[in-house]
Design an enzyme around this catalytic site. Sequence first.
Site, mmCIF file in Angstrom:
data_model
loop_
_atom_site.group_PDB
_atom_site.id
_atom_site.type_symbol
_atom_site.label_atom_id
_atom_site.label_comp_id
_atom_site.label_asym_id
_atom_site.label_seq_id
_atom_site.Cartn_x
_atom_site.Cartn_y
_atom_site.Cartn_z
ATOM 1 N N GLY A 207 9.870 11.961 0.571
ATOM 2 C CA GLY A 207 10.021 11.040 -0.562
ATOM 3 C C GLY A 207 9.188 11.494 -1.737
ATOM 4 O O GLY A 207 8.875 12.685 -1.878
ATOM 5 N N SER A 208 8.817 10.517 -2.577
ATOM 6 C CA SER A 208 8.163 10.870 -3.840
ATOM 7 C C SER A 208 6.698 11.267 -3.629
ATOM 8 O O SER A 208 6.071 10.886 -2.633
ATOM 9 C CB SER A 208 8.216 9.679 -4.800
ATOM 10 O OG SER A 208 7.323 8.675 -4.350
ATOM 11 N N ALA A 209 6.166 12.014 -4.585
ATOM 12 C CA ALA A 209 4.766 12.435 -4.512
ATOM 13 C C ALA A 209 3.836 11.221 -4.522
ATOM 14 O O ALA A 209 2.850 11.182 -3.781
ATOM 15 C CB ALA A 209 4.438 13.378 -5.671
ATOM 16 N N ALA A 211 4.302 8.191 -3.344
ATOM 17 C CA ALA A 211 4.269 7.536 -2.027
ATOM 18 C C ALA A 211 3.537 8.429 -1.019
ATOM 19 O O ALA A 211 2.757 7.934 -0.198
ATOM 20 C CB ALA A 211 5.690 7.237 -1.566
ATOM 21 N N GLY A 212 3.765 9.735 -1.098
ATOM 22 C CA GLY A 212 3.111 10.657 -0.169
ATOM 23 C C GLY A 212 1.593 10.637 -0.332
ATOM 24 O O GLY A 212 0.847 10.628 0.652
ATOM 25 N N GLU A 230 6.830 15.781 2.762
ATOM 26 C CA GLU A 230 7.821 16.530 1.980
ATOM 27 C C GLU A 230 8.082 15.735 0.726
ATOM 28 O O GLU A 230 8.708 14.681 0.786
ATOM 29 C CB GLU A 230 9.130 16.684 2.778
ATOM 30 C CG GLU A 230 8.993 17.477 4.058
ATOM 31 C CD GLU A 230 8.376 18.834 3.839
ATOM 32 O OE1 GLU A 230 8.657 19.455 2.793
ATOM 33 O OE2 GLU A 230 7.590 19.261 4.691
ATOM 34 N N CYS A 264 15.286 16.891 -3.890
ATOM 35 C CA CYS A 264 13.909 17.303 -4.174
ATOM 36 C C CYS A 264 13.883 18.735 -4.676
ATOM 37 O O CYS A 264 12.981 19.123 -5.422
ATOM 38 C CB CYS A 264 13.050 17.145 -2.928
ATOM 39 S SG CYS A 264 13.820 17.848 -1.475
#
Length: 470
Positions: A207-209, A211-212, A230, A264
């Site tokens: 997912g998004s940076a 959230a990561g 990822e 992505c």
Amino acid sequence: MTDKTLVSYEPASGEELWRGLHGDVDAAVSVARRGWPAWAARSIGDRIAVLRAFSNEVRRESEPLAELIAREAGKPLWEARSEVDAVVNKVDISVQAYAERTGKKKFDSGINGSAAVRHKPHGVMVVLGPYNFPAHLPGGHIIPALIAGNAVLFKPSEKTPAVGEALVACFHRAGVPEDVVQLVIGGPDEGKALVAHPGVDGVLFTGSANAGIAINRKLAANPGKIVALEMGGNNPIVVIDTPKLADAATLIVQSAFTTAGQRCTAARRLIVKDSVFDDLMAELLPLTRKLMVGDPLGEPQPFMGPVIDNDTADRLSESFLALMTGGGRALLHMRRTVPDLPFLTPGIIDVTDIPDRPDIELFGPVLQVIRVPDLDAGITEANNTRFGLSASLIGGTPDDYGRFWANIRAGIINWNGPTNGASSKAPFGGIGLSGNHRPAAYYAADYCAYPVASTEMDQPRATIGVGLKP
Ligand code: UN1
């Protein structure tokens, strides 16, 4: 179960597609903890046989599953079908990866008997899935995790719960026990609770940076918990001298606009050598204008469907306008083709004159163009990002590509190929804000099991050779 309801809507029509109750995280974790030892104790051959049955199950269900993906994620049916194929193929690839990356090794340790390296599963793994590949990308974590002997709690994106449910049903019908793969429906609250739960041994996220990073932060004091991230990219496609500008334009379109730019690995920045700019645009702009944007199930099939929802379409339109106000020159305006539905035509904007270009992932059909004098300037510009997922060089000589490869910071570097469509037979991941050095796809095996080194003898046999009193 809580009584909170999650509803998913078809992006192409705005109509409700699915509704269901949010899951109970504590209950799901304790079921998984009870379930995983028996799964881990089964032989590897046994687990592989169940996963092969899953692959057959998905093949049998391929048409309804592809249609569901097309409806819920908004991608054209032709593309949804290729996603289903990727899920089917993931099993064989993961079986081979398990053997090659985390298989058993034995070697003679001389007087100490024999030595062995074997791998053990972590336990209970949480898989947090994205909406752009609602079956394939979660499958890319779930399948290797199961082969390695983990139990899995799968929370699909709150935008694609129906596909998540269908995928889990295929696992169960194939014979994966219900306590070994569970669907956990929910939004950010359930996601956070799963990540932080002490009964969870690993978090596999796509997912998004943002959230990561939030996951990483939450687990800063838990070094033992496996975290595979990822995340996104601000991926460059660099075009220098080539006699084949029509092919270059095609590669750019495939890179930037497939899946309406919701990959992505999509090219976000087209970096072009000044001397080829005009001729390249003469190919790229007419080709992009010809791309059909339409109903994912429509005939003839469109090149791309809508983006995932109206909020996303609104944000993308605002970002495009912000680039224009900041000094960008629209080469192709992004248009909303149907009021109140998230269909966007591809937009291309020259941002060369914007002094401080925002280094963010615009997750949709927006391509930013930057003109540069030569390859070296192109490489510098390509690396001008905190992300590092994928990068392509179009044109040039083998030496040019050698220089590009050596200097570009990214986990995927291609020559005369698109930035997206990475092979499942290769490791998949990026550096910087794109990931945490735990690549997925072929290397997913690595984070699904940990190595145990042993020296082994069938009898105790030991002597002390030095330093004993007579
Ligand atoms: C993409 O490059 O568009 O199997 C996604 C995987 C990767 C996904 C690639 N091949 O996980």
